[in-house]
Motif scaffolding. Structure first.
Motif, PDB file in Angstrom:
ATOM      1  N   PRO A 133       0.836  -1.204   0.000  1.00 39.44           N
ATOM      2  CA  PRO A 133       0.000   0.000   0.000  1.00 39.44           C
ATOM      3  C   PRO A 133       0.873   1.257   0.000  1.00 39.44           C
ATOM      4  O   PRO A 133       1.898   1.314   0.676  1.00 39.44           O
ATOM      5  N   THR A 134       0.476   2.228  -0.789  1.00 44.98           N
ATOM      6  CA  THR A 134       1.264   3.446  -0.925  1.00 44.98           C
ATOM      7  C   THR A 134       0.364   4.670  -0.980  1.00 44.98           C
ATOM      8  O   THR A 134      -0.859   4.541  -0.980  1.00 44.98           O
ATOM      9  N   ALA A 135       0.958   5.832  -1.034  1.00 51.72           N
ATOM     10  CA  ALA A 135       0.223   7.086  -1.209  1.00 51.72           C
ATOM     11  C   ALA A 135       0.467   7.554  -2.642  1.00 51.72           C
ATOM     12  O   ALA A 135       1.591   7.878  -3.006  1.00 51.72           O
ATOM     13  N   ALA A 136      -0.581   7.534  -3.452  1.00 51.23           N
ATOM     14  CA  ALA A 136      -0.464   8.002  -4.833  1.00 51.23           C
ATOM     15  C   ALA A 136      -0.340   9.522  -4.816  1.00 51.23           C
ATOM     16  O   ALA A 136      -1.057  10.199  -4.084  1.00 51.23           O
ATOM     17  N   SER A 137       0.576  10.048  -5.611  1.00 53.11           N
ATOM     18  CA  SER A 137       0.856  11.491  -5.608  1.00 53.11           C
ATOM     19  C   SER A 137       0.375  12.141  -6.904  1.00 53.11           C
ATOM     20  O   SER A 137       0.492  11.557  -7.981  1.00 53.11           O
ATOM     21  N   PHE A 138      -0.146  13.365  -6.761  1.00 54.97           N
ATOM     22  CA  PHE A 138      -0.701  14.086  -7.904  1.00 54.97           C
ATOM     23  C   PHE A 138      -0.406  15.579  -7.784  1.00 54.97           C
ATOM     24  O   PHE A 138      -0.347  16.123  -6.682  1.00 54.97           O
ATOM     25  N   ALA A 139      -0.284  16.238  -8.937  1.00 52.85           N
ATOM     26  CA  ALA A 139      -0.097  17.689  -8.964  1.00 52.85           C
ATOM     27  C   ALA A 139      -1.418  18.415  -8.751  1.00 52.85           C
ATOM     28  O   ALA A 139      -1.455  19.485  -8.150  1.00 52.85           O
ATOM     29  N   GLN A 140      -2.512  17.830  -9.236  1.00 55.01           N
ATOM     30  CA  GLN A 140      -3.823  18.476  -9.183  1.00 55.01           C
ATOM     31  C   GLN A 140      -4.788  17.689  -8.302  1.00 55.01           C
ATOM     32  O   GLN A 140      -4.871  16.466  -8.409  1.00 55.01           O
ATOM     33  N   GLU A 141      -5.531  18.395  -7.488  1.00 52.48           N
ATOM     34  CA  GLU A 141      -6.506  17.753  -6.608  1.00 52.48           C
ATOM     35  C   GLU A 141      -7.589  17.017  -7.404  1.00 52.48           C
ATOM     36  O   GLU A 141      -8.059  15.957  -6.993  1.00 52.48           O
ATOM     37  N   ALA A 142      -7.963  17.555  -8.558  1.00 55.62           N
ATOM     38  CA  ALA A 142      -8.986  16.899  -9.382  1.00 55.62           C
ATOM     39  C   ALA A 142      -8.503  15.523  -9.861  1.00 55.62           C
ATOM     40  O   ALA A 142      -9.291  14.567  -9.898  1.00 55.62           O
ATOM     41  N   ASP A 143      -7.217  15.420 -10.212  1.00 59.99           N
ATOM     42  CA  ASP A 143      -6.665  14.125 -10.631  1.00 59.99           C
ATOM     43  C   ASP A 143      -6.639  13.141  -9.465  1.00 59.99           C
ATOM     44  O   ASP A 143      -6.914  11.952  -9.635  1.00 59.99           O
ATOM     45  N   ALA A 144      -6.320  13.644  -8.282  1.00 56.61           N
ATOM     46  CA  ALA A 144      -6.313  12.790  -7.092  1.00 56.61           C
ATOM     47  C   ALA A 144      -7.728  12.298  -6.781  1.00 56.61           C
ATOM     48  O   ALA A 144      -7.928  11.125  -6.458  1.00 56.61           O
ATOM     49  N   ALA A 145      -8.710  13.175  -6.897  1.00 56.98           N
ATOM     50  CA  ALA A 145     -10.101  12.799  -6.631  1.00 56.98           C
ATOM     51  C   ALA A 145     -10.582  11.752  -7.635  1.00 56.98           C
ATOM     52  O   ALA A 145     -11.266  10.787  -7.259  1.00 56.98           O
ATOM     53  N   LYS A 146     -10.206  11.909  -8.902  1.00 57.90           N
ATOM     54  CA  LYS A 146     -10.584  10.933  -9.926  1.00 57.90           C
ATOM     55  C   LYS A 146      -9.947   9.573  -9.620  1.00 57.90           C
ATOM     56  O   LYS A 146     -10.604   8.537  -9.725  1.00 57.90           O
ATOM     57  N   PHE A 147      -8.683   9.577  -9.229  1.00 57.21           N
ATOM     58  CA  PHE A 147      -7.985   8.338  -8.866  1.00 57.21           C
ATOM     59  C   PHE A 147      -8.680   7.673  -7.675  1.00 57.21           C
ATOM     60  O   PHE A 147      -8.889   6.460  -7.673  1.00 57.21           O
ATOM     61  N   ALA A 148      -9.041   8.463  -6.668  1.00 60.14           N
ATOM     62  CA  ALA A 148      -9.720   7.924  -5.479  1.00 60.14           C
ATOM     63  C   ALA A 148     -11.083   7.327  -5.838  1.00 60.14           C
ATOM     64  O   ALA A 148     -11.489   6.310  -5.265  1.00 60.14           O
ATOM     65  N   GLU A 149     -11.796   7.931  -6.778  1.00 59.00           N
ATOM     66  CA  GLU A 149     -13.074   7.372  -7.232  1.00 59.00           C
ATOM     67  C   GLU A 149     -12.875   6.004  -7.875  1.00 59.00           C
ATOM     68  O   GLU A 149     -13.661   5.091  -7.657  1.00 59.00           O
ATOM     69  N   GLU A 150     -11.813   5.882  -8.670  1.00 63.36           N
ATOM     70  CA  GLU A 150     -11.554   4.642  -9.409  1.00 63.36           C
ATOM     71  C   GLU A 150     -10.930   3.545  -8.543  1.00 63.36           C
ATOM     72  O   GLU A 150     -11.209   2.368  -8.737  1.00 63.36           O
ATOM     73  N   HIS A 151     -10.052   3.919  -7.610  1.00 66.71           N
ATOM     74  CA  HIS A 151      -9.256   2.940  -6.870  1.00 66.71           C
ATOM     75  C   HIS A 151      -9.454   2.992  -5.354  1.00 66.71           C
ATOM     76  O   HIS A 151      -8.772   2.274  -4.626  1.00 66.71           O
ATOM     77  N   GLY A 152     -10.365   3.841  -4.896  1.00 68.08           N
ATOM     78  CA  GLY A 152     -10.584   3.990  -3.461  1.00 68.08           C
ATOM     79  C   GLY A 152      -9.544   4.905  -2.834  1.00 68.08           C
ATOM     80  O   GLY A 152      -8.607   5.361  -3.483  1.00 68.08           O
ATOM     81  N   GLY A 153      -9.717   5.186  -1.576  1.00 65.00           N
ATOM     82  CA  GLY A 153      -8.761   6.000  -0.845  1.00 65.00           C
ATOM     83  C   GLY A 153      -9.276   7.381  -0.497  1.00 65.00           C
ATOM     84  O   GLY A 153     -10.372   7.783  -0.885  1.00 65.00           O
ATOM     85  N   LYS A 154      -8.455   8.075   0.260  1.00 57.88           N
ATOM     86  CA  LYS A 154      -8.796   9.406   0.756  1.00 57.88           C
ATOM     87  C   LYS A 154      -7.778  10.421   0.247  1.00 57.88           C
ATOM     88  O   LYS A 154      -6.565  10.188   0.324  1.00 57.88           O
TER      89      LYS A 154
END
Length: 178
Positions: A133-154
């Motif tokens: 398990p890791t912390a996925a990193s993103f430049a944009q909050e919108a990209d992080a939110a999309k990733f969380a929708e697809e793969h779960g997480g906060k």
């Protein structure tokens, strides 16, 4: 003669002081320019465990400490975040970077380096990095939110991450592949 001879040494001292300030400012600018991320190659290894970064999926990290000409690399964002957030860190950090996973391939991430302190992270997703398990990193909050929708997480900003969230103790105890 307004000043006389005694003004000349003062003027020289002032000129010398201004030259010194300009030189020191140039040194600071030179250090800032040098604080850029480097790319991972086949021989790049992790600072903490010696793993070859190119052999594992998920976002990577790097930190350049003051006085060093090369950064140290981490095979996982949690390792980098633990190092930055840990209270024991006393070396001056010149730069810290993680990969923007909206632009990098998860299986073989290259490039897409962004500032670790301004990045947005997704904790608790189903996607695993080199250490699980890791912390996925993103430049944009919108990209992080999309990733969380697809793969779960906060979704969390760097300032919201607490040291207990990036605790590395016991990682090997949970590794069922060993």
């Amino acid at each position: 003669m307004i000043c006389g001879l005694p003004c000349f040494p003062r003027a020289m001292a002032l000129a010398w002081l201004l030259a010194l300030v300009a030189a020191l400012s140039a040194c600071d600018q030179k250090q800032d320019i040098a604080a850029v991320p480097l790319e991972i190659d086949r021989g790049t290894s992790c600072e903490l465990d010696g793993m070859l970064l190119a052999d594992y999926p998920g976002p990577k990290g790097q930190i350049r400490y003051g006085g060093q000409d090369r950064p140290v690399f981490f095979c996982d964002t949690l390792e980098l975040l633990n190092t930055l957030i840990a209270g024991e860190q006393v070396r001056p950090v010149q730069g810290a970077w993680v990969q923007d996973m909206a632009r990098a391939d998860w299986q073989q991430p290259q490039g897409a380096w962004i500032d670790a302190r301004s990045a947005v992270y997704v904790f608790g997703s189903k996607r695993h990095g080199s250490m699980g398990p890791t912390a996925a990193s993103f430049a944009q909050e919108a990209d992080a939110a999309k990733f969380a929708e697809e793969h779960g997480g906060k979704v969390l900003k760097f300032g919201d991450i607490k040291s207990d969230m990036v605790d590395l103790s016991g990682g090997a105890l949970h590794d069922t592949r060993m």
